[in-house]
Design a protein around this motif. Structure first.
Motif, mmCIF file in Angstrom:
data_model
loop_
_atom_site.group_PDB
_atom_site.id
_atom_site.type_symbol
_atom_site.label_atom_id
_atom_site.label_comp_id
_atom_site.label_asym_id
_atom_site.label_seq_id
_atom_site.Cartn_x
_atom_site.Cartn_y
_atom_site.Cartn_z
ATOM 1 N N LYS A 76 -1.315 12.177 -5.941
ATOM 2 C CA LYS A 76 -0.995 10.975 -6.694
ATOM 3 C C LYS A 76 -1.647 9.743 -6.070
ATOM 4 C CE LYS A 76 3.248 10.174 -7.735
ATOM 5 N NZ LYS A 76 4.720 10.120 -7.706
ATOM 6 N N ARG A 77 -1.739 9.705 -4.739
ATOM 7 C CA ARG A 77 -2.378 8.558 -4.074
ATOM 8 C C ARG A 77 -3.845 8.473 -4.434
ATOM 9 N NH1 ARG A 77 -1.031 8.956 2.005
ATOM 10 N NH2 ARG A 77 -3.272 8.681 2.108
ATOM 11 N N GLY A 78 -4.546 9.592 -4.327
ATOM 12 C CA GLY A 78 -5.893 9.673 -4.833
ATOM 13 C C GLY A 78 -6.993 9.035 -4.015
ATOM 14 N N ASP A 79 -6.718 8.473 -2.850
ATOM 15 C CA ASP A 79 -7.787 7.835 -2.083
ATOM 16 C C ASP A 79 -8.468 8.860 -1.176
ATOM 17 O OD1 ASP A 79 -5.608 8.135 -0.458
ATOM 18 O OD2 ASP A 79 -5.764 6.201 0.526
ATOM 19 N N LEU A 80 -9.517 8.431 -0.508
ATOM 20 C CA LEU A 80 -10.320 9.338 0.306
ATOM 21 C C LEU A 80 -9.521 9.914 1.466
ATOM 22 C CD1 LEU A 80 -13.048 10.624 0.958
ATOM 23 C CD2 LEU A 80 -13.621 8.556 2.248
ATOM 24 N N HIS A 81 -8.700 9.085 2.098
ATOM 25 C CA HIS A 81 -7.916 9.578 3.230
ATOM 26 C C HIS A 81 -6.926 10.653 2.774
ATOM 27 C CE1 HIS A 81 -6.141 9.654 7.149
ATOM 28 N NE2 HIS A 81 -4.965 9.246 6.700
ATOM 29 N N ALA A 82 -6.301 10.453 1.616
ATOM 30 C CA ALA A 82 -5.376 11.460 1.081
ATOM 31 C C ALA A 82 -6.124 12.756 0.760
ATOM 32 C CB ALA A 82 -4.685 10.928 -0.165
ATOM 33 N N ARG A 83 -7.336 12.645 0.239
ATOM 34 C CA ARG A 83 -8.127 13.834 -0.077
ATOM 35 C C ARG A 83 -8.453 14.615 1.196
ATOM 36 N NH1 ARG A 83 -11.451 15.415 -4.568
ATOM 37 N NH2 ARG A 83 -10.698 13.576 -5.654
#
Length: 152
Positions: free
Chosen positions: A56-63
């Motif tokens: 849900k966050r979807g940013d690069l760090h979350a990926r």
């Protein structure tokens, strides 16, 4: 004593348990439902909910954090492209555990853990019951010596 120790051991050492959970969460996100035992599903639910929250966050760090856990790059892509946006409005509770009965060989409780499908509709927040406004007629000031104004 098990003070401050959380989680189930599931009859495995820590590295085996971590590898099993990584494989199971990858399969759950790939197929969107799997059949397993009750204890495993309850442990899997914790990790799956965290992965979907990352989606849900979807940013690069979350990926990158999700790629550390998930075993397949295609599943990481599916998590961030399809699953995360599907649950964008849902504040948790992304999985459901359905009881299936007992396994024939060892009588273990079998369950199906799956991602929920229906749309999330937030509950209406209860409005504080305001007291009904009662119309009060203005009270006229008492008039002294009503009939004797000019008699003095």
């Amino acid at each position: 004593m098990r003070h401050n120790n959380t989680g189930r051991r599931l009859g495995r050492n820590s590295s085996h348990r971590a590898a099993m959970m990584r494989n199971m969460v990858t399969s759950l996100l790939e197929h969107e439902k799997i059949t397993t035992t009750d204890a495993r599903a309850k442990e899997l639910r914790k990790l799956a909910e965290k992965m979907i929250t990352l989606g849900k966050r979807g940013d690069l760090h979350a990926r990158r954090q999700a790629a550390q856990v998930l075993r397949d790059r295609k599943v990481v892509g599916k998590l961030f492209d399809m699953i995360g946006p599907r649950f964008q409005d849902r504040p948790g509770g992304y999985t459901r555990i359905l009881r299936l009965g007992q396994r024939l060989g060892d009588n273990a409780a079998l369950v199906r853990i799956e991602l929920v499908e229906e749309e999330f509709t937030p509950k209406a927040k209860p409005v504080a019951a305001a007291e009904p406004a009662v119309a009060v007629a203005p009270v006229e000031a008492p008039v002294e010596n009503a009939g004797t104004e000019g008699d003095e």
